[in-house]
Design a protein around this motif. Sequence first.
Motif, short mmCIF file in Angstrom:
data_model
loop_
_atom_site.label_atom_id
_atom_site.label_comp_id
_atom_site.label_asym_id
_atom_site.label_seq_id
_atom_site.Cartn_x
_atom_site.Cartn_y
_atom_site.Cartn_z
N ASP A 1 -18.05 -7.77 -2.86
CA ASP A 1 -16.74 -8.03 -3.47
C ASP A 1 -15.75 -6.90 -3.20
OD1 ASP A 1 -17.82 -7.32 -6.90
OD2 ASP A 1 -17.75 -6.09 -5.10
N ARG A 2 -16.19 -5.88 -2.50
CA ARG A 2 -15.24 -4.83 -2.09
C ARG A 2 -14.38 -5.30 -0.92
NH1 ARG A 2 -16.96 -0.94 0.37
NH2 ARG A 2 -19.10 -1.53 0.88
N ILE B 1 -10.70 -3.34 2.44
CA ILE B 1 -12.00 -2.86 1.98
C ILE B 1 -11.73 -1.82 0.90
CG2 ILE B 1 -14.22 -1.88 2.63
CD1 ILE B 1 -13.56 -2.57 5.55
N GLN B 2 -12.23 -2.10 -0.29
CA GLN B 2 -12.03 -1.17 -1.40
C GLN B 2 -13.23 -0.24 -1.53
OE1 GLN B 2 -11.41 -4.32 -4.39
NE2 GLN B 2 -9.32 -3.56 -4.63
N ARG B 3 -12.94 0.95 -2.00
CA ARG B 3 -14.02 1.94 -2.29
C ARG B 3 -15.00 2.01 -1.11
NH1 ARG B 3 -13.57 -1.58 -6.18
NH2 ARG B 3 -15.67 -2.45 -5.90
N THR B 4 -14.46 2.34 0.04
CA THR B 4 -15.26 2.31 1.27
C THR B 4 -16.54 3.14 1.16
OG1 THR B 4 -13.86 4.09 2.15
CG2 THR B 4 -13.35 1.84 2.84
N GLY C 1 -14.95 6.12 -0.55
CA GLY C 1 -14.34 5.83 -1.84
C GLY C 1 -12.88 5.39 -1.76
N LYS C 2 -12.26 5.64 -0.61
CA LYS C 2 -10.87 5.22 -0.44
C LYS C 2 -10.79 3.76 -0.02
CE LYS C 2 -8.83 9.20 -1.23
NZ LYS C 2 -8.29 10.08 -0.20
N ASP C 3 -9.61 3.16 -0.25
CA ASP C 3 -9.37 1.79 0.19
C ASP C 3 -8.70 1.81 1.56
OD1 ASP C 3 -8.26 0.54 -3.10
OD2 ASP C 3 -10.21 1.27 -2.37
N VAL C 4 -9.00 0.79 2.37
CA VAL C 4 -8.35 0.67 3.67
C VAL C 4 -7.85 -0.75 3.87
CG1 VAL C 4 -9.64 2.52 4.80
CG2 VAL C 4 -10.51 0.18 4.88
N GLU C 5 -6.79 -0.86 4.66
CA GLU C 5 -6.24 -2.16 5.04
C GLU C 5 -6.19 -2.26 6.55
OE1 GLU C 5 -3.28 -3.47 1.36
OE2 GLU C 5 -2.47 -2.97 3.33
N LEU C 6 -6.72 -3.35 7.07
CA LEU C 6 -6.70 -3.59 8.51
C LEU C 6 -5.84 -4.82 8.75
CD1 LEU C 6 -10.55 -3.17 9.15
CD2 LEU C 6 -8.81 -1.40 8.94
N ARG C 7 -5.03 -4.74 9.80
CA ARG C 7 -4.06 -5.81 10.03
C ARG C 7 -4.37 -6.56 11.32
NH1 ARG C 7 1.90 -6.64 9.23
NH2 ARG C 7 2.64 -7.72 11.10
N CYS C 8 -4.08 -7.86 11.29
CA CYS C 8 -4.27 -8.69 12.47
C CYS C 8 -3.06 -9.60 12.65
CB CYS C 8 -5.52 -9.54 12.33
SG CYS C 8 -5.74 -10.77 13.65
N ASP C 9 -2.49 -9.56 13.86
CA ASP C 9 -1.43 -10.48 14.25
C ASP C 9 -2.01 -11.46 15.25
OD1 ASP C 9 0.56 -7.90 13.67
OD2 ASP C 9 1.48 -9.87 13.35
N SER D 1 -18.66 1.62 8.11
CA SER D 1 -18.22 2.08 9.43
C SER D 1 -18.66 1.09 10.50
CB SER D 1 -18.82 3.46 9.73
OG SER D 1 -18.35 4.43 8.83
N ALA D 2 -17.68 0.61 11.26
CA ALA D 2 -17.93 -0.42 12.28
C ALA D 2 -16.62 -0.69 13.00
CB ALA D 2 -18.46 -1.71 11.64
#
Lengths: 107, 115
Positions: free
Chosen positions: B63-64, B79-82, B16-24, B87-88
């Motif tokens: 759309d999440r 990813i919203q509302r995980t 249910g939590k949102d996550v942010e993944l970053r790429c440089d 999981s991956a």
Amino acid sequence: AQRVTQPEKLLSVFKGAPVELKCNYSYSGSPELFWYVQYSRQRLQLLLRHISRESIKGFTADLNKGETSFHLKKPFAQEEDSAMYYCALRSSNQFYFGTGTSLTVIP
Amino acid sequence: GAGVSQSPSNKVTEKGKDVELRCDPISGHTALYWYRQSLGQGLEFLIYFQGNSAPDKSGLPSDRFSAERTGGSVSTLTIQRTQQEDSAVYLCASSSSGGGITEAFFGQGTRLTVV
């Protein structure tokens, strides 16, 4: 539509035996094909590309346009070859990957 | 750095939590890709950025999922509302565009676990 198929999810061979990882593709032009490898706990990395006609770590891959295949081969498998292998096709700077083959070389 | 860098390397989040993944990406690479790697599923394409063109979002599973690429460089996958099925390992790659021999260079990935 572009598509890459790797029919074997798992492949096991004995050390010293020949190994072939299959890859078939569908593409309406001249394909640019790659093999990528992911060793345990390492990032995915390029193994070889068809256009270079190179042999890397004893692996070769020949593009067969008639059979639309790009199989990866090695005459004598080594334990360090155990890894996940992905075949990929590049089209318009987009990369299409197969589902991968997990190779295990049995000592 | 010389290669593609992703952060965090591991992320555990509650459902249910949102996550942010970053790429440089690698400096100068105009193309940037996000893939998802799951057991038994291989590499699943998510989204592709090429320069200033509209991104190819055709691989986003719902759309999440959304992604941005600011200034043609760093990208963030949100990813919203995980959900547990999110999981991956999320992989980012970059490549140079145009003609000639090119390849996709991958980051080390972010392992996302939704509990």
